[in-house]
Motif scaffolding. Structure first.
Motif, PDB file in Angstrom:
ATOM      1  N   VAL A   1       0.749  -1.105   0.005  1.00 14.25           N
ATOM      2  CA  VAL A   1       0.222  -0.021  -0.038  1.00 14.25           C
ATOM      3  C   VAL A   1       1.013   1.102  -0.144  1.00 14.25           C
ATOM      4  O   VAL A   1       1.836   1.569   0.846  1.00 14.25           O
ATOM      5  CB  VAL A   1      -0.825  -0.057   1.232  1.00 14.25           C
ATOM      6  CG1 VAL A   1      -1.833   1.345   1.282  1.00 14.25           C
ATOM      7  CG2 VAL A   1      -1.751  -0.856   1.253  1.00 14.25           C
ATOM      8  N   PHE A   2       0.623   2.020  -0.798  1.00 12.09           N
ATOM      9  CA  PHE A   2       1.367   3.408  -1.063  1.00 12.09           C
ATOM     10  C   PHE A   2       0.446   4.636  -0.938  1.00 12.09           C
ATOM     11  O   PHE A   2      -0.736   4.550  -1.399  1.00 12.09           O
ATOM     12  CB  PHE A   2       1.901   3.901  -2.431  1.00 12.09           C
ATOM     13  CG  PHE A   2       2.791   2.926  -2.734  1.00 12.09           C
ATOM     14  CD1 PHE A   2       4.487   3.290  -2.500  1.00 12.09           C
ATOM     15  CD2 PHE A   2       2.767   1.831  -3.423  1.00 12.09           C
ATOM     16  CE1 PHE A   2       5.541   2.436  -2.768  1.00 12.09           C
ATOM     17  CE2 PHE A   2       4.059   0.950  -4.098  1.00 12.09           C
ATOM     18  CZ  PHE A   2       5.307   1.439  -3.825  1.00 12.09           C
ATOM     19  N   PHE A   3       0.490   5.392   0.077  1.00 12.96           N
ATOM     20  CA  PHE A   3      -0.290   6.672   0.167  1.00 12.96           C
ATOM     21  C   PHE A   3       0.565   7.834  -0.268  1.00 12.96           C
ATOM     22  O   PHE A   3       1.709   8.048  -0.025  1.00 12.96           O
ATOM     23  CB  PHE A   3      -0.601   6.842   1.757  1.00 12.96           C
ATOM     24  CG  PHE A   3      -1.271   8.304   1.963  1.00 12.96           C
ATOM     25  CD1 PHE A   3      -2.616   8.278   1.763  1.00 12.96           C
ATOM     26  CD2 PHE A   3      -0.523   9.479   1.957  1.00 12.96           C
ATOM     27  CE1 PHE A   3      -3.179   9.551   1.965  1.00 12.96           C
ATOM     28  CE2 PHE A   3      -1.102  10.735   2.309  1.00 12.96           C
ATOM     29  CZ  PHE A   3      -2.574  10.962   2.014  1.00 12.96           C
ATOM     30  N   HIS A   4       0.115   8.501  -1.553  1.00 12.47           N
ATOM     31  CA  HIS A   4       1.062   9.281  -2.097  1.00 12.47           C
ATOM     32  C   HIS A   4       0.266  10.549  -2.753  1.00 12.47           C
ATOM     33  O   HIS A   4      -1.087  10.242  -3.486  1.00 12.47           O
ATOM     34  CB  HIS A   4       1.885   8.925  -3.130  1.00 12.47           C
ATOM     35  CG  HIS A   4       2.619   9.769  -3.974  1.00 12.47           C
ATOM     36  ND1 HIS A   4       3.931  10.467  -2.957  1.00 12.47           N
ATOM     37  CD2 HIS A   4       2.653  10.559  -5.069  1.00 12.47           C
ATOM     38  CE1 HIS A   4       4.812  11.364  -3.694  1.00 12.47           C
ATOM     39  NE2 HIS A   4       4.049  11.161  -5.131  1.00 12.47           N
ATOM     40  N   ARG A   5       0.347  11.855  -2.676  1.00 16.03           N
ATOM     41  CA  ARG A   5      -0.266  12.864  -3.511  1.00 16.03           C
ATOM     42  C   ARG A   5       0.799  13.347  -4.658  1.00 16.03           C
ATOM     43  O   ARG A   5       2.039  13.629  -4.269  1.00 16.03           O
ATOM     44  CB  ARG A   5      -0.445  14.038  -2.252  1.00 16.03           C
ATOM     45  CG  ARG A   5      -1.844  13.858  -1.411  1.00 16.03           C
ATOM     46  CD  ARG A   5      -1.625  14.868  -0.625  1.00 16.03           C
ATOM     47  NE  ARG A   5      -2.800  14.482   0.599  1.00 16.03           N
ATOM     48  CZ  ARG A   5      -3.189  15.520   1.195  1.00 16.03           C
ATOM     49  NH1 ARG A   5      -2.408  16.521   1.920  1.00 16.03           N
ATOM     50  NH2 ARG A   5      -4.192  15.293   2.048  1.00 16.03           N
ATOM     51  N   GLY A   6       0.366  13.271  -5.847  1.00 17.81           N
ATOM     52  CA  GLY A   6       1.156  13.920  -6.889  1.00 17.81           C
ATOM     53  C   GLY A   6       1.478  12.722  -8.009  1.00 17.81           C
ATOM     54  O   GLY A   6       1.122  11.416  -7.666  1.00 17.81           O
ATOM     55  N   GLU A   7       2.171  13.193  -9.061  1.00 27.40           N
ATOM     56  CA  GLU A   7       2.418  12.048 -10.129  1.00 27.40           C
ATOM     57  C   GLU A   7       3.867  12.355 -10.585  1.00 27.40           C
ATOM     58  O   GLU A   7       4.119  12.104 -11.689  1.00 27.40           O
ATOM     59  CB  GLU A   7       1.340  12.546 -11.230  1.00 27.40           C
ATOM     60  CG  GLU A   7      -0.101  12.412 -10.696  1.00 27.40           C
ATOM     61  CD  GLU A   7      -1.087  12.911 -11.995  1.00 27.40           C
ATOM     62  OE1 GLU A   7      -0.628  13.306 -12.950  1.00 27.40           O
ATOM     63  OE2 GLU A   7      -2.200  12.521 -11.830  1.00 27.40           O
ATOM     64  N   GLN A   8       4.563  12.185  -9.549  1.00 24.12           N
ATOM     65  CA  GLN A   8       6.077  12.369  -9.795  1.00 24.12           C
ATOM     66  C   GLN A   8       6.791  11.040 -10.331  1.00 24.12           C
ATOM     67  O   GLN A   8       6.258   9.719 -10.085  1.00 24.12           O
ATOM     68  CB  GLN A   8       6.985  12.621  -8.437  1.00 24.12           C
ATOM     69  CG  GLN A   8       6.590  14.153  -7.867  1.00 24.12           C
ATOM     70  CD  GLN A   8       5.489  13.694  -6.928  1.00 24.12           C
ATOM     71  OE1 GLN A   8       4.573  12.899  -6.914  1.00 24.12           O
ATOM     72  NE2 GLN A   8       5.187  14.663  -5.957  1.00 24.12           N
ATOM     73  N   ASP A   9       7.813  11.286 -11.424  1.00 24.17           N
ATOM     74  CA  ASP A   9       7.983  10.293 -12.029  1.00 24.17           C
ATOM     75  C   ASP A   9       8.873   9.349 -11.410  1.00 24.17           C
ATOM     76  O   ASP A   9       8.777   7.949 -11.503  1.00 24.17           O
ATOM     77  CB  ASP A   9       9.283  10.637 -13.237  1.00 24.17           C
ATOM     78  CG  ASP A   9       8.671  11.473 -14.300  1.00 24.17           C
ATOM     79  OD1 ASP A   9       7.462  11.376 -14.500  1.00 24.17           O
ATOM     80  OD2 ASP A   9       9.305  12.301 -14.985  1.00 24.17           O
ATOM     81  N   TYR A  10       9.566   9.668  -9.911  1.00 26.18           N
ATOM     82  CA  TYR A  10      10.105   8.812  -9.206  1.00 26.18           C
ATOM     83  C   TYR A  10       8.954   7.885  -8.583  1.00 26.18           C
ATOM     84  O   TYR A  10       9.241   6.706  -8.295  1.00 26.18           O
ATOM     85  CB  TYR A  10      10.815   9.367  -8.068  1.00 26.18           C
ATOM     86  CG  TYR A  10      10.269  10.006  -7.038  1.00 26.18           C
ATOM     87  CD1 TYR A  10       9.437   9.317  -5.799  1.00 26.18           C
ATOM     88  CD2 TYR A  10       9.769  11.647  -6.995  1.00 26.18           C
ATOM     89  CE1 TYR A  10       9.029   9.714  -4.983  1.00 26.18           C
ATOM     90  CE2 TYR A  10       9.046  12.063  -5.864  1.00 26.18           C
ATOM     91  CZ  TYR A  10       8.699  11.059  -4.874  1.00 26.18           C
ATOM     92  OH  TYR A  10       7.948  11.957  -3.953  1.00 26.18           O
ATOM     93  N   PHE A  11       7.806   8.287  -8.540  1.00 21.79           N
ATOM     94  CA  PHE A  11       6.826   7.500  -7.918  1.00 21.79           C
ATOM     95  C   PHE A  11       6.363   6.596  -8.671  1.00 21.79           C
ATOM     96  O   PHE A  11       6.015   5.400  -8.339  1.00 21.79           O
ATOM     97  CB  PHE A  11       5.424   8.419  -7.165  1.00 21.79           C
ATOM     98  CG  PHE A  11       4.583   7.538  -6.866  1.00 21.79           C
ATOM     99  CD1 PHE A  11       4.601   6.562  -5.721  1.00 21.79           C
ATOM    100  CD2 PHE A  11       3.034   7.815  -7.058  1.00 21.79           C
ATOM    101  CE1 PHE A  11       3.624   5.854  -5.101  1.00 21.79           C
ATOM    102  CE2 PHE A  11       2.312   7.064  -6.418  1.00 21.79           C
ATOM    103  CZ  PHE A  11       2.350   6.052  -5.531  1.00 21.79           C
TER     104      PHE A  11
ATOM    105  N   ASP B   1       6.632   3.715   1.884  1.00 21.47           N
ATOM    106  CA  ASP B   1       6.706   5.064   1.392  1.00 21.47           C
ATOM    107  C   ASP B   1       6.840   5.283  -0.123  1.00 21.47           C
ATOM    108  O   ASP B   1       7.292   4.317  -0.579  1.00 21.47           O
ATOM    109  CB  ASP B   1       7.916   5.907   2.275  1.00 21.47           C
ATOM    110  CG  ASP B   1       7.359   6.509   3.321  1.00 21.47           C
ATOM    111  OD1 ASP B   1       6.059   6.264   3.836  1.00 21.47           O
ATOM    112  OD2 ASP B   1       7.996   7.248   4.355  1.00 21.47           O
ATOM    113  N   SER B   2       6.513   6.167  -0.764  1.00 19.89           N
ATOM    114  CA  SER B   2       6.528   6.551  -2.113  1.00 19.89           C
ATOM    115  C   SER B   2       7.871   6.707  -2.629  1.00 19.89           C
ATOM    116  O   SER B   2       8.155   6.771  -4.090  1.00 19.89           O
ATOM    117  CB  SER B   2       5.732   7.401  -2.562  1.00 19.89           C
ATOM    118  OG  SER B   2       6.165   8.720  -1.880  1.00 19.89           O
ATOM    119  N   ASP B   3       8.991   6.772  -1.939  1.00 20.12           N
ATOM    120  CA  ASP B   3      10.462   6.678  -2.085  1.00 20.12           C
ATOM    121  C   ASP B   3      11.020   5.345  -1.921  1.00 20.12           C
ATOM    122  O   ASP B   3      12.314   5.394  -2.031  1.00 20.12           O
ATOM    123  CB  ASP B   3      11.347   8.006  -1.646  1.00 20.12           C
ATOM    124  CG  ASP B   3      11.241   7.949  -0.312  1.00 20.12           C
ATOM    125  OD1 ASP B   3      10.561   7.046   0.466  1.00 20.12           O
ATOM    126  OD2 ASP B   3      11.718   8.907   0.284  1.00 20.12           O
TER     127      ASP B   3
END
Length: 277
Positions: free
Chosen positions: A5-15, A101-103
């Motif tokens: 499960v990832f919780f993340h805001r945004g559409e960054q390439d690294y995500f 985490d998203s990283d």
């Protein structure tokens, strides 16, 4: 099924790279604000809107007391994500999951690993060194059952009850930071630590069966201080027979079940993605 499960805001390439890496061996659940354009055709990934699961937001904000040198809203989000994830997981009737985490590059089949460690109720990234009011445990690599996540959310709410023992510990930590002019303070990792010491908590940063999860690629510390060799200010990483390894200070190769590409190290996610193609 034990999803990541990832919780993340945004559409960054690294995500996107983090999703691609984790989905090679796992089913993925993303909860955030990603648009349809960001959602590719990866059948191992499901997306959910955070706005549909925020029913506890006002309740937490009503009890929260800011005791951190960072911005208040950023700290609140770190807390309320656990309530949002709790609400989603309950709605999907999922008994247990791995939170990332998203990283974070998740390199293993988390369901297989979870079974191999006898399915603990809670597993966190923890450290041996907790002096000087460090009081830190992290959920960036973590396993929760729905029961333990329910308990954590209730613990976080109760921790701001001014008559509670936990609140007194939060005040003591905050006072130490102010007295010593040390940045940081009380954050969700503080409550995760205080919650963890009341439970039989499995440490993912400890070595188990010659493998571990990464606390932070930028640091030699994992469970113990100065535990791993460094190169160019990063943990020394070797890629052997389709697996990544850290090398500890005894020269032993330890399989890395994850690599936490925190801060300036986020571009490493692209390198890991390319290696695993």
């Amino acid at each position: 099924m034990i999803p990541v499960v990832f919780f993340h805001r945004g559409e960054q390439d690294y995500f996107q790279a983090a999703i691609n890496i984790a989905s090679k061996k796992n089913k993925i659940i993303v909860i955030g604000n990603q648009s349809e354009k960001f959602r590719n055709n990866n059948t191992n990934v499901l997306f959910f809107s955070e706005s549909d699961y925020k029913q506890d937001d006002s309740l937490f904000r009503s009890v929260y007391k800011h005791m951190h040198s960072g911005g208040e809203e950023a700290q609140i989000i770190c807390y309320t994500r656990w309530f949002i994830i709790r609400n989603l997981i309950k709605s999907l009737n999922i008994e247990a999951f791995f939170h990332a985490d998203s990283d974070l590059a998740v390199l293993v089949d988390v369901e297989e690993y979870y079974k191999n460690i006898n399915c603990p109720n809670v597993a966190l990234s923890t450290q041996d060194y907790q002096e000087n009011f460090r009081f830190v445990a992290s959920g960036h690599n973590s396993f929760f059952t729905i029961q333990s996540l329910e308990e954590l959310c209730e613990f976080m709410l109760r921790s701001y009850d001014t008559s509670s023992e936990t609140y007194q510990k939060l005040l003591e930590k905050h006072s130490w930071h102010l007295r010593t002019n040390t940045g940081g303070g009380v954050c969700d990792m503080t409550q995760l630590y205080l919650y963890s010491i009341t439970k039989s908590t499995f440490s993912l940063t400890k070595i188990h069966n010659d493998s571990c999860f990464d606390d932070n690629i930028n640091s030699a510390e994992n469970y113990y201080r100065n535990e791993y060799k460094m190169k160019d200010n990063l943990k020394l990483v070797r890629f052997i027979n389709n697996n990544f390894y850290f090398e500890n200070n005894d020269g032993q190769l330890i399989k890395s079940n994850s690599i936490h590409c925190q801060g300036q190290s986020k571009p490493l996610l692209f390198k890991i993605q390319e290696i695993l193609k």
